[in-house]
Design a protein around this motif. Structure first.
Motif, PDB file in Angstrom:
ATOM      1  N   ARG A  61       0.857  -1.178   0.000  1.00 12.16           N
ATOM      2  CA  ARG A  61       0.000   0.000   0.000  1.00 12.16           C
ATOM      3  C   ARG A  61       0.894   1.228   0.000  1.00 12.16           C
ATOM      4  O   ARG A  61       1.941   1.253   0.636  1.00 12.16           O
ATOM      5  CB  ARG A  61      -0.919   0.003   1.222  1.00 12.16           C
ATOM      6  N   ALA A  62       0.466   2.241  -0.738  1.00 13.64           N
ATOM      7  CA  ALA A  62       1.264   3.459  -0.846  1.00 13.64           C
ATOM      8  C   ALA A  62       0.348   4.676  -0.874  1.00 13.64           C
ATOM      9  O   ALA A  62      -0.797   4.587  -1.314  1.00 13.64           O
ATOM     10  CB  ALA A  62       2.119   3.429  -2.107  1.00 13.64           C
ATOM     11  N   VAL A  63       0.877   5.782  -0.377  1.00 11.37           N
ATOM     12  CA  VAL A  63       0.214   7.070  -0.538  1.00 11.37           C
ATOM     13  C   VAL A  63       1.110   7.916  -1.429  1.00 11.37           C
ATOM     14  O   VAL A  63       2.337   7.866  -1.319  1.00 11.37           O
ATOM     15  CB  VAL A  63      -0.077   7.789   0.800  1.00 11.37           C
ATOM     16  N   ILE A  64       0.483   8.636  -2.313  1.00 11.94           N
ATOM     17  CA  ILE A  64       1.235   9.441  -3.278  1.00 11.94           C
ATOM     18  C   ILE A  64       0.774  10.885  -3.166  1.00 11.94           C
ATOM     19  O   ILE A  64      -0.420  11.170  -3.295  1.00 11.94           O
ATOM     20  CB  ILE A  64       1.016   8.926  -4.712  1.00 11.94           C
ATOM     21  N   GLU A  65       1.723  11.760  -2.904  1.00  8.56           N
ATOM     22  CA  GLU A  65       1.447  13.196  -2.919  1.00  8.56           C
ATOM     23  C   GLU A  65       1.570  13.653  -4.367  1.00  8.56           C
ATOM     24  O   GLU A  65       2.567  13.362  -5.030  1.00  8.56           O
ATOM     25  CB  GLU A  65       2.467  13.948  -2.069  1.00  8.56           C
ATOM     26  N   VAL A  66       0.566  14.353  -4.859  1.00  5.71           N
ATOM     27  CA  VAL A  66       0.563  14.786  -6.251  1.00  5.71           C
ATOM     28  C   VAL A  66       0.394  16.302  -6.312  1.00  5.71           C
ATOM     29  O   VAL A  66      -0.542  16.849  -5.728  1.00  5.71           O
ATOM     30  CB  VAL A  66      -0.585  14.108  -7.041  1.00  5.71           C
ATOM     31  N   LYS A  67       1.316  16.957  -7.006  1.00  8.51           N
ATOM     32  CA  LYS A  67       1.181  18.395  -7.269  1.00  8.51           C
ATOM     33  C   LYS A  67       0.644  18.538  -8.679  1.00  8.51           C
ATOM     34  O   LYS A  67       1.165  17.915  -9.617  1.00  8.51           O
ATOM     35  CB  LYS A  67       2.524  19.105  -7.137  1.00  8.51           C
ATOM     36  N   ILE A  68      -0.401  19.350  -8.827  1.00  2.70           N
ATOM     37  CA  ILE A  68      -1.019  19.519 -10.142  1.00  2.70           C
ATOM     38  C   ILE A  68      -1.227  20.992 -10.440  1.00  2.70           C
ATOM     39  O   ILE A  68      -1.258  21.828  -9.543  1.00  2.70           O
ATOM     40  CB  ILE A  68      -2.365  18.764 -10.246  1.00  2.70           C
ATOM     41  N   SER A  69      -1.374  21.284 -11.729  1.00  2.00           N
ATOM     42  CA  SER A  69      -1.753  22.629 -12.170  1.00  2.00           C
ATOM     43  C   SER A  69      -3.249  22.597 -12.453  1.00  2.00           C
ATOM     44  O   SER A  69      -3.695  21.823 -13.302  1.00  2.00           O
ATOM     45  CB  SER A  69      -1.009  23.010 -13.453  1.00  2.00           C
ATOM     46  N   PRO A  70      -4.019  23.419 -11.756  1.00  2.00           N
ATOM     47  CA  PRO A  70      -5.465  23.393 -11.989  1.00  2.00           C
ATOM     48  C   PRO A  70      -5.803  23.806 -13.421  1.00  2.00           C
ATOM     49  O   PRO A  70      -5.111  24.617 -14.027  1.00  2.00           O
ATOM     50  CB  PRO A  70      -6.015  24.394 -10.977  1.00  2.00           C
ATOM     51  N   GLU A  71      -6.858  23.200 -13.950  1.00  2.00           N
ATOM     52  CA  GLU A  71      -7.303  23.514 -15.306  1.00  2.00           C
ATOM     53  C   GLU A  71      -8.199  24.747 -15.310  1.00  2.00           C
ATOM     54  O   GLU A  71      -8.929  24.986 -14.353  1.00  2.00           O
ATOM     55  CB  GLU A  71      -8.088  22.340 -15.888  1.00  2.00           C
ATOM     56  N   GLY A  74     -12.019  24.170 -14.815  1.00  2.00           N
ATOM     57  CA  GLY A  74     -12.209  22.865 -14.187  1.00  2.00           C
ATOM     58  C   GLY A  74     -11.511  22.748 -12.856  1.00  2.00           C
ATOM     59  O   GLY A  74     -11.785  21.853 -12.078  1.00  2.00           O
ATOM     60  N   GLY A  75     -10.593  23.685 -12.610  1.00  2.00           N
ATOM     61  CA  GLY A  75      -9.852  23.652 -11.361  1.00  2.00           C
ATOM     62  C   GLY A  75      -9.136  22.334 -11.151  1.00  2.00           C
ATOM     63  O   GLY A  75      -8.597  21.750 -12.083  1.00  2.00           O
ATOM     64  N   PHE A  76      -9.166  21.877  -9.926  1.00  2.00           N
ATOM     65  CA  PHE A  76      -8.533  20.609  -9.581  1.00  2.00           C
ATOM     66  C   PHE A  76      -9.455  19.427  -9.874  1.00  2.00           C
ATOM     67  O   PHE A  76      -8.995  18.297  -9.998  1.00  2.00           O
ATOM     68  CB  PHE A  76      -8.179  20.595  -8.091  1.00  2.00           C
ATOM     69  N   ASP A  77     -10.743  19.668  -9.965  1.00  2.00           N
ATOM     70  CA  ASP A  77     -11.728  18.585 -10.032  1.00  2.00           C
ATOM     71  C   ASP A  77     -11.549  17.657 -11.223  1.00  2.00           C
ATOM     72  O   ASP A  77     -11.624  16.439 -11.084  1.00  2.00           O
ATOM     73  CB  ASP A  77     -13.151  19.134 -10.015  1.00  2.00           C
ATOM     74  N   ARG A  78     -11.341  18.189 -12.403  1.00  2.00           N
ATOM     75  CA  ARG A  78     -11.230  17.321 -13.585  1.00  2.00           C
ATOM     76  C   ARG A  78     -10.024  16.392 -13.494  1.00  2.00           C
ATOM     77  O   ARG A  78     -10.108  15.214 -13.833  1.00  2.00           O
ATOM     78  CB  ARG A  78     -11.149  18.154 -14.861  1.00  2.00           C
ATOM     79  N   ILE A  79      -8.896  16.925 -13.039  1.00  2.00           N
ATOM     80  CA  ILE A  79      -7.700  16.095 -12.911  1.00  2.00           C
ATOM     81  C   ILE A  79      -7.908  15.056 -11.806  1.00  2.00           C
ATOM     82  O   ILE A  79      -7.581  13.874 -11.986  1.00  2.00           O
ATOM     83  CB  ILE A  79      -6.450  16.961 -12.642  1.00  2.00           C
ATOM     84  N   ALA A  80      -8.472  15.467 -10.691  1.00  2.00           N
ATOM     85  CA  ALA A  80      -8.739  14.526  -9.600  1.00  2.00           C
ATOM     86  C   ALA A  80      -9.718  13.444 -10.048  1.00  2.00           C
ATOM     87  O   ALA A  80      -9.546  12.264  -9.707  1.00  2.00           O
ATOM     88  CB  ALA A  80      -9.281  15.268  -8.385  1.00  2.00           C
ATOM     89  N   ASP A  81     -10.724  13.816 -10.826  1.00  2.00           N
ATOM     90  CA  ASP A  81     -11.668  12.825 -11.354  1.00  2.00           C
ATOM     91  C   ASP A  81     -10.963  11.823 -12.261  1.00  2.00           C
ATOM     92  O   ASP A  81     -11.224  10.625 -12.196  1.00  2.00           O
ATOM     93  CB  ASP A  81     -12.811  13.505 -12.107  1.00  2.00           C
ATOM     94  N   ARG A  82     -10.066  12.309 -13.127  1.00  2.00           N
ATOM     95  CA  ARG A  82      -9.318  11.411 -14.021  1.00  2.00           C
ATOM     96  C   ARG A  82      -8.471  10.430 -13.215  1.00  2.00           C
ATOM     97  O   ARG A  82      -8.457   9.228 -13.494  1.00  2.00           O
ATOM     98  CB  ARG A  82      -8.407  12.208 -14.958  1.00  2.00           C
ATOM     99  N   ILE A  83      -7.771  10.944 -12.225  1.00  2.00           N
ATOM    100  CA  ILE A  83      -6.910  10.088 -11.406  1.00  2.00           C
ATOM    101  C   ILE A  83      -7.757   9.079 -10.623  1.00  2.00           C
ATOM    102  O   ILE A  83      -7.393   7.908 -10.500  1.00  2.00           O
ATOM    103  CB  ILE A  83      -6.035  10.958 -10.471  1.00  2.00           C
TER     104      ILE A  83
END
Length: 160
Positions: A61-71, A74-83
């Motif tokens: 089991r792993a936790v991954i910290e992810v830094k993203i550029s908001p769209e 769409g903000g962070f939601d679209r990328i979070a939904d894809r992931i």
């Protein structure tokens, strides 16, 4: 809190007839309340809480910290939904602080976690960086302490 939801969260698994008996409701009323909770998106499902050390399969089991550029738009939601759509992802949370998303995954090996990160996660448009942390040992899982009987007897009740 809804009494049916409270019973599910705090009690042992029960049939809807047993829930009705405990709550003084008919089975049909409990069924209707459960359906209402599903329809409202409150009750997403339930399952037993398993000790991660004894879940019947070898896994990492792993936790991954992810830094993203908001769209834009769409903000962070679209990328979070894809992931969140990846089968390997167990949980995905928008966070405040040094990173944007916290992703929890489970795989059969360290290599499979690494492959997921560089083949799937890192290739999502908008993902800037990741930091992977492997879970070494669980002490509490979803509110439940993980007892280790062999350690309980070996330690004194009070330290000197």
């Amino acid at each position: 809190m809804n009494p049916v939801l409270k019973l599910i969260l705090e009690g042992e698994p029960l049939t809807t007839a047993q829930m009705g008996e405990v709550l003084g409701m008919s089975r049909d009323d409990v069924d209707a309340e459960l359906q209402k909770l599903r329809d409202e998106g409150v009750l997403l499902g339930w399952r037993p809480v398993l000790n991660p050390d004894f879940d019947g399969e070898d896994c990492v089991r792993a936790v991954i910290e992810v830094k993203i550029s908001p769209e834009r738009d769409g903000g962070f939601d679209r990328i979070a939904d894809r992931i969140s759509q990846f089968d390997r992802v167990e949980s995905c949370y928008l966070m405040s602080g040094a990173y944007d998303l916290l992703v929890v995954i489970k795989a059969q090996s360290l290599q499979r976690v690494a492959s997921f990160v560089f083949e799937k996660l890192a290739t999502v448009a908008g993902v800037n960086s990741t930091a992977t942390h492997f879970m070494l040992r669980a002490y509490k899982e979803q509110g439940h302490l993980i007892a280790r009987p062999e350690e309980i007897d070996a330690k004194p009740a009070v330290s000197p």
